[in-house]
Design a protein around this motif. Structure first.
Motif, PDB file in Angstrom:
ATOM      1  N   LYS A 295      10.592  -1.197   5.103  1.00  0.00           N
ATOM      2  CA  LYS A 295      10.010  -1.811   3.831  1.00  0.00           C
ATOM      3  C   LYS A 295      10.377  -1.123   2.349  1.00  0.00           C
ATOM      4  CE  LYS A 295       7.905  -5.289   2.112  1.00  0.00           C
ATOM      5  NZ  LYS A 295       8.470  -6.519   2.287  1.00  0.00           N
ATOM      6  N   THR A 296      11.134  -1.708   1.762  1.00  0.00           N
ATOM      7  CA  THR A 296      12.127  -0.918   0.645  1.00  0.00           C
ATOM      8  C   THR A 296      11.735  -1.614  -0.450  1.00  0.00           C
ATOM      9  OG1 THR A 296      13.905  -0.435   2.289  1.00  0.00           O
ATOM     10  CG2 THR A 296      14.468  -0.447   0.036  1.00  0.00           C
TER      11      THR A 296
ATOM     12  N   GLY B 244       4.979  19.891  -1.376  1.00  0.00           N
ATOM     13  CA  GLY B 244       6.345  19.782  -1.200  1.00  0.00           C
ATOM     14  C   GLY B 244       7.097  18.808  -0.422  1.00  0.00           C
ATOM     15  N   ARG B 245       6.160  17.618  -0.411  1.00  0.00           N
ATOM     16  CA  ARG B 245       6.720  16.319   0.302  1.00  0.00           C
ATOM     17  C   ARG B 245       6.520  15.324  -0.732  1.00  0.00           C
ATOM     18  NH1 ARG B 245       6.738  13.775   5.659  1.00  0.00           N
ATOM     19  NH2 ARG B 245       6.185  15.760   6.864  1.00  0.00           N
ATOM     20  N   ILE B 246       7.720  14.143  -0.821  1.00  0.00           N
ATOM     21  CA  ILE B 246       7.497  13.166  -1.745  1.00  0.00           C
ATOM     22  C   ILE B 246       6.427  12.268  -1.344  1.00  0.00           C
ATOM     23  CG2 ILE B 246       9.190  11.451  -0.693  1.00  0.00           C
ATOM     24  CD1 ILE B 246       9.150  12.533  -4.417  1.00  0.00           C
ATOM     25  N   ALA B 247       5.821  11.820  -2.281  1.00  0.00           N
ATOM     26  CA  ALA B 247       4.636  10.824  -2.114  1.00  0.00           C
ATOM     27  C   ALA B 247       4.819   9.573  -2.842  1.00  0.00           C
ATOM     28  CB  ALA B 247       3.331  11.175  -2.277  1.00  0.00           C
TER      29      ALA B 247
ATOM     30  N   LYS C 139       0.834  -1.213  -0.059  1.00  0.00           N
ATOM     31  CA  LYS C 139      -0.082  -0.085   0.015  1.00  0.00           C
ATOM     32  C   LYS C 139       0.880   1.257   0.142  1.00  0.00           C
ATOM     33  CE  LYS C 139      -3.813   2.101   2.402  1.00  0.00           C
ATOM     34  NZ  LYS C 139      -4.633   2.252   3.685  1.00  0.00           N
ATOM     35  N   GLU C 140       2.110   1.028   0.844  1.00  0.00           N
ATOM     36  CA  GLU C 140       3.099   2.419   0.733  1.00  0.00           C
ATOM     37  C   GLU C 140       4.366   1.833   1.381  1.00  0.00           C
ATOM     38  OE1 GLU C 140       2.946   6.986   2.259  1.00  0.00           O
ATOM     39  OE2 GLU C 140       2.537   5.415   3.755  1.00  0.00           O
ATOM     40  N   TYR C 141       5.306   1.959   0.696  1.00  0.00           N
ATOM     41  CA  TYR C 141       6.718   1.629   1.002  1.00  0.00           C
ATOM     42  C   TYR C 141       7.053   2.577   1.911  1.00  0.00           C
ATOM     43  CZ  TYR C 141       7.090  -2.349  -2.476  1.00  0.00           C
ATOM     44  OH  TYR C 141       6.799  -3.468  -2.654  1.00  0.00           O
TER      45      TYR C 141
ATOM     46  N   LEU D 208       1.937   3.387 -13.821  1.00  0.00           N
ATOM     47  CA  LEU D 208       1.834   2.905 -12.153  1.00  0.00           C
ATOM     48  C   LEU D 208       2.328   4.056 -11.235  1.00  0.00           C
ATOM     49  CD1 LEU D 208       2.867  -0.913 -12.529  1.00  0.00           C
ATOM     50  CD2 LEU D 208       0.858   0.129 -12.863  1.00  0.00           C
ATOM     51  N   ASP D 209       1.258   4.053 -10.177  1.00  0.00           N
ATOM     52  CA  ASP D 209       1.775   4.820  -9.084  1.00  0.00           C
ATOM     53  C   ASP D 209       2.192   4.061  -7.940  1.00  0.00           C
ATOM     54  OD1 ASP D 209       1.231   7.069 -10.692  1.00  0.00           O
ATOM     55  OD2 ASP D 209      -0.288   7.892  -9.480  1.00  0.00           O
ATOM     56  N   ILE D 210       3.360   4.124  -7.474  1.00  0.00           N
ATOM     57  CA  ILE D 210       3.800   3.500  -6.471  1.00  0.00           C
ATOM     58  C   ILE D 210       4.012   4.459  -5.119  1.00  0.00           C
ATOM     59  CG2 ILE D 210       5.421   1.637  -5.391  1.00  0.00           C
ATOM     60  CD1 ILE D 210       6.233   1.132  -8.463  1.00  0.00           C
ATOM     61  N   LYS D 211       3.147   4.166  -3.952  1.00  0.00           N
ATOM     62  CA  LYS D 211       3.207   5.162  -2.926  1.00  0.00           C
ATOM     63  C   LYS D 211       4.521   4.914  -2.081  1.00  0.00           C
ATOM     64  CE  LYS D 211      -0.514   7.536  -3.505  1.00  0.00           C
ATOM     65  NZ  LYS D 211      -0.719   8.860  -3.368  1.00  0.00           N
TER      66      LYS D 211
END
Length: 622
Positions: free
Chosen positions: A30-31, A132-135, A4-6, A143-146
């Protein structure tokens, strides 16, 4: 397909990316490692070697902190050398010649064995940014990977352009496509970018070379290794060889200068000053009749050979014709020609000491994207970026290294304080505290720090403490044990040193320049102590250096302590330098752009004078 989010996404699988993924994952994040080709993780894009002058110290520092580069280098080594042994220990630098295929294989296997690392093969074409923050990242498939943080380690792939003579084509490395999209997005946001150049020599068929016409370059008779862990020491080694160019070779190369992208204006960016192409060497050093060529095997079993010293972007027919005039290369067959590559980088003054960007929170840059050159420089930045990405998202204090603590500290401080307009590589001369930053004591300097942040293992710490304790006890033995004048004079006579007239402590004579540990081991008391306490070479080397260089070491420590006082004087985050009219215009401009964290960092910025520092100190009440 994905979590869901790394915690951390690492973009790029080169030396920087591999170390970044390993460090973040080993600390518990988690990388996800995203790279364009999973078969080229840890690829040695240029020469098949690790370490060298100052670079060897960096590999040992990475290992001491808990990184993988030293272990991978030892497992894939085909030759080992300690460079600069004729000089003092501050200059000693380990270097391995490596099996290119096994090096990449070991990196891939080590990462696969690392819990918390996921892999994905695709190009990252953009970044997800929110307020202003990486997401996260966006891939070329859309593909969008959070992720909570992202580390960019794009190497030479950002808009990479390969040059061979008057031919040019997009690519990040021979046979691999360039990466697009990221530079354009970041410059739109407000990042400053630039272009740099590097190059690589031809790869040739070793079966077509005549080694009898070359000078053998064997490894050390008693090879050591990089890692402080129990990696295997080489029992057999492969020779490298040396030959030379000639005036005839130079004349043949000059015939292609009109088609050289370096001289006809096609390449506008700056290449590495200390690793120039062969055409650049001929042009800059026109008075020299020859240059060294090092013939380096690419592995244990392959016949492929790396022609070190012949980096070039000249047309392939010119390369071939000239190389056939080099002694031993008369019948050479090419695997592939040399080439130059231009790529995007981002001036590193846009980063904090943690390698986090100043513009986008939780976005980190590491490796050639910061303007550096070299596997070792890239790997060390990757490790530090991975560590700090993990610490930041867990609300833990950042991890940085000072200039008197590590070459890694010198490297990062140089980059973010001074910037670079040409590919930056490390030298011992860049470190003002190189007597403290030796390759032999990287574990003593850094393993406790690596352990404290959760990266270095307990096994590493135990080994380091055992080495430190045994070294101190051995030095105490020399301080407290007297010698027999007759036995000692036999040794002193052999080294042409003045004899002693009466018994004294061993330490006093051992500290003489010509008396080595090997000489001292001829004394029965010393030999018995070593045998009884089971002392290894590392412990004995450490004791010898501490005895012989204690005065220099103490002096450097005192100098470092004095400068540390300036390091402790912090400058407020949003300090307005424009209000200080007593500062020079250049100082105000540079300080405003770089925004140093401490007075010490401010003093190292090019264009900031001692009088400017005095103004700052007065204003800050010091």
């Amino acid at each position: 397909m994905f979590e869901k989010e790394y915690d951390v996404i690492v973009v790029g699988g080169g030396h920087a990316g591999a170390e970044a993924a390993a460090s973040a994952a080993n600390m518990g994040s988690k990388t996800l490692l995203v790279t364009m080709n999973l078969q080229t993780i840890g690829q040695m894009s240029c020469n098949p070697a690790m370490g060298g002058i100052a670079k060897g110290q960096i590999v040992r520092e990475i290992d001491a902190l808990g990184g993988y580069s030293g272990i991978v280098s030892d497992k894939s080594a085909i030759q080992y050398k300690m460079l600069n042994k004729s000089k003092g220990p501050a200059m000693w630098s380990p270097r391995t010649q490596n099996d290119r295929m096994r090096f990449a294989e070991e990196w891939r296997l080590m990462l696969e064995r690392t819990p918390n690392v996921d892999f994905y093969q695709e190009m990252v074409s953009g970044l997800l940014i929110e307020k202003g923050r990486i997401a996260g990242v966006r891939t070329s498939l859309g593909l969008d990977i959070k992720a909570k943080s992202v580390v960019l380690t794009n190497g030479t792939f950002l808009n990479g352009l390969i040059h061979i003579g008057d031919k040019q084509f997009g690519g990040g490395r021979a046979g691999e496509r360039a990466a697009t999209g990221i530079t354009e997005q970041l410059t739109d946001i407000g990042f400053e970018s630039g272009r740099m150049k590097t190059g690589t020599p031809p790869r040739v068929d070793g079966r077509s070379l005549d080694y009898t016409k070359m000078i053998p370059q064997p490894g050390d008779p008693h090879p050591e290794k990089f890692s402080y862990l129990d990696t295997i020491v080489l029992k057999s080694q492969r020779d490298c060889h040396m030959t030379h160019t000639s005036r005839e070779v130079h004349d043949l190369l000059k015939e292609g200068f009109d088609r050289s992208p370096m001289f006809n204006g096609r390449i506008k960016s700056i290449g590495p000053r200390y690793c120039p192409s062969i055409e650049d060497k001929i042009h800059r050093f026109a008075d020299k009749d020859s240059h060294q060529i090092f013939v380096e095997p690419e592995g244990w079993d392959t016949v492929e050979v790396y022609v070190n010293g012949f980096s070039t972007s000249l047309p392939e027919d010119v390369q071939f014709k000239a190389l056939r005039s080099v002694k031993g290369f008369e019948k050479v067959k090419f695997f592939r020609p040399g080439y130059a590559i231009e790529y995007d980088y981002f001036p590193p003054t846009q980063l904090k000491h943690t390698l986090e960007t100043k513009i986008i929170e939780n976005l980190y840059f590491a490796g050639q994207i910061n303007g550096t050159t070299g596997y070792e420089e890239a790997a060390s930045q990757g490790l530090m970026a991975g560590v700090n990405a993990h610490l930041k998202i867990n609300d833990l204090p950042p991890f940085t290294l000072q200039r008197d603590e590590a070459y890694i500290g010198v490297l990062i401080d140089d980059l973010i304080t001074k910037g670079t307009e040409e590919p930056y590589r490390m030298f011992t001369s860049r470190a003002e505290y190189r007597t403290l930053l030796r390759q032999d004591n990287a574990d003593l300097r850094l393993t406790p720090k690596g352990y404290a942040i959760g990266l270095a293992s307990e096994e590493r710490l135990r080994k380091m403490m055992e080495k430190e304790e045994k070294s101190k006890e051995f030095i105490d033995f020399f301080r407290s044990t007297s010698f027999n004048p007759e036995d000692m004079n036999t040794i002193l006579e052999d080294v042409d040193s003045s004899p002693v007239k009466q018994a004294d402590k061993m330490y006093k004579v051992f500290s003489r320049p010509r008396v080595s540990m090997d000489h001292m081991l001829r004394l029965k008391e010393v030999a018995d102590y070593v045998k009884h306490n089971d002392l290894d070479k590392e412990v004995m080397d450490q004791a010898e250096i501490q005895v012989k260089y204690s005065g220099y070491i103490e002096k450097e420590k005192n100098n470092a302590d004095k400068l540390q006082r300036l390091e402790n004087i912090k400058i407020p985050d949003h300090f307005d330098y424009s209000k200080l009219k007593s500062l020079s215009y250049e100082a105000r401009e540079k300080l405003q752009a770089i925004r140093p964290v401490t007075i010490s960092q401010a003093s190292r910025i090019s264009g900031v004078s001692p009088s400017d520092i005095s103004v700052l100190l007065v204003f800050l009440g010091r």
